[in-house]
Motif scaffolding. Sequence first.
Motif, mmCIF file in Angstrom:
data_model
loop_
_atom_site.group_PDB
_atom_site.id
_atom_site.type_symbol
_atom_site.label_atom_id
_atom_site.label_comp_id
_atom_site.label_asym_id
_atom_site.label_seq_id
_atom_site.Cartn_x
_atom_site.Cartn_y
_atom_site.Cartn_z
ATOM 1 N N ALA A 1 -5.520 -6.620 5.853
ATOM 2 C CA ALA A 1 -6.416 -5.495 5.566
ATOM 3 C C ALA A 1 -6.087 -4.308 6.469
ATOM 4 C CB ALA A 1 -7.872 -5.916 5.748
ATOM 5 N N TYR B 1 -2.735 -2.837 5.172
ATOM 6 C CA TYR B 1 -2.875 -2.276 3.820
ATOM 7 C C TYR B 1 -3.700 -0.989 3.846
ATOM 8 C CZ TYR B 1 -4.150 -1.867 -1.125
ATOM 9 O OH TYR B 1 -4.347 -1.403 -2.402
ATOM 10 N N PHE B 2 -4.881 -1.036 4.453
ATOM 11 C CA PHE B 2 -5.770 0.132 4.389
ATOM 12 C C PHE B 2 -5.310 1.272 5.302
ATOM 13 C CE2 PHE B 2 -8.619 -3.170 2.641
ATOM 14 C CZ PHE B 2 -8.843 -2.570 1.413
ATOM 15 N N SER C 1 -3.175 -2.224 -6.380
ATOM 16 C CA SER C 1 -4.509 -1.621 -6.283
ATOM 17 C C SER C 1 -5.363 -2.392 -5.274
ATOM 18 C CB SER C 1 -5.196 -1.642 -7.644
ATOM 19 O OG SER C 1 -5.521 -2.978 -7.998
ATOM 20 N N GLU C 2 -6.423 -1.731 -4.802
ATOM 21 C CA GLU C 2 -7.330 -2.388 -3.854
ATOM 22 C C GLU C 2 -7.934 -3.650 -4.462
ATOM 23 O OE1 GLU C 2 -10.187 -0.078 -1.581
ATOM 24 O OE2 GLU C 2 -9.051 1.739 -2.052
ATOM 25 N N PHE D 1 -5.386 -6.365 -4.455
ATOM 26 C CA PHE D 1 -5.155 -6.757 -3.067
ATOM 27 C C PHE D 1 -6.272 -7.691 -2.591
ATOM 28 C CE2 PHE D 1 -5.785 -5.882 1.536
ATOM 29 C CZ PHE D 1 -4.616 -6.452 1.997
ATOM 30 N N GLN D 2 -7.513 -7.346 -2.911
ATOM 31 C CA GLN D 2 -8.641 -8.184 -2.501
ATOM 32 C C GLN D 2 -8.615 -9.541 -3.219
ATOM 33 O OE1 GLN D 2 -11.700 -5.292 -3.199
ATOM 34 N NE2 GLN D 2 -11.496 -4.416 -1.152
ATOM 35 N N ALA E 1 0.802 -1.227 0.000
ATOM 36 C CA ALA E 1 0.000 0.000 0.000
ATOM 37 C C ALA E 1 0.835 1.276 0.000
ATOM 38 C CB ALA E 1 -0.912 0.011 1.225
ATOM 39 N N LEU F 1 -2.542 2.836 3.100
ATOM 40 C CA LEU F 1 -2.974 3.317 1.784
ATOM 41 C C LEU F 1 -3.088 4.846 1.779
ATOM 42 C CD1 LEU F 1 -3.864 1.869 -0.874
ATOM 43 C CD2 LEU F 1 -6.217 2.254 -0.135
ATOM 44 N N GLN G 1 -6.091 -11.664 -1.390
ATOM 45 C CA GLN G 1 -6.659 -12.152 -0.125
ATOM 46 C C GLN G 1 -7.623 -13.324 -0.342
ATOM 47 O OE1 GLN G 1 -8.207 -8.385 1.584
ATOM 48 N NE2 GLN G 1 -7.077 -9.036 3.383
ATOM 49 N N LYS H 1 0.589 6.644 -5.935
ATOM 50 C CA LYS H 1 -0.310 5.478 -5.894
ATOM 51 C C LYS H 1 0.344 4.285 -5.212
ATOM 52 C CE LYS H 1 -3.561 6.010 -9.680
ATOM 53 N NZ LYS H 1 -4.065 5.414 -10.911
#
Length: 199
Positions: free
Chosen positions: A187, A190-191, A123-124, A127-128, A111, A194, A131, A119
Amino acid sequence: MSDDYRFLNDVEKQALKNWHTGLDDNRGDRARLRRAESPEDILLTDAFFHFLDKMEKASPNWQQSKPMLVSASIAGALSHVKADKRVPSRIHNSKDSEVPKKTTSFAEQLATPSEGKSKAPMSELRFQQLQKSPSIDDFYRRIIRAIRLLDGSVNILSLTNDMIHWHREFDHQLDRHPAKRLAVRWATDYFTALPKNAE
């Protein structure tokens, strides 16, 4: 620097770093591991058995605690890492100078924009997808893609620990405590890391 890699003991951490550094002088092994498209392909290479031998000599119970496919995934992934990047975490360190500093985790690295960029490397959406990898081969391919997005500069101990954690959850079951699950930890890192202007 202080970090909690609960699936690796100190001897294993040092052995991994030594083996990874040794790949610079053993480009044949690195090339064979990189060419393999899946963990099962890695099991068929002599380079993998060189890795196992090094880890077993350092930590005799390595094979007992890390199944073959997990070890193969680790050897393959680390062969794509060009540099072991360990820098202080921006999200986990307090202002207290007495407290040992934690290093940036693998998820935090995904992130954190590289210098001069705004950036996140991953990307989200990607990343998802990482996961929610539905299979071992899928997870492995997405880990390799993540390493490439980081230009090969990765915290190898965090990456290895997270790969072992993912395999354990995939093979068995999730921890009853959500905070101890890999997806929740990833999560969170990462978030939190970010950039706030990220889409």
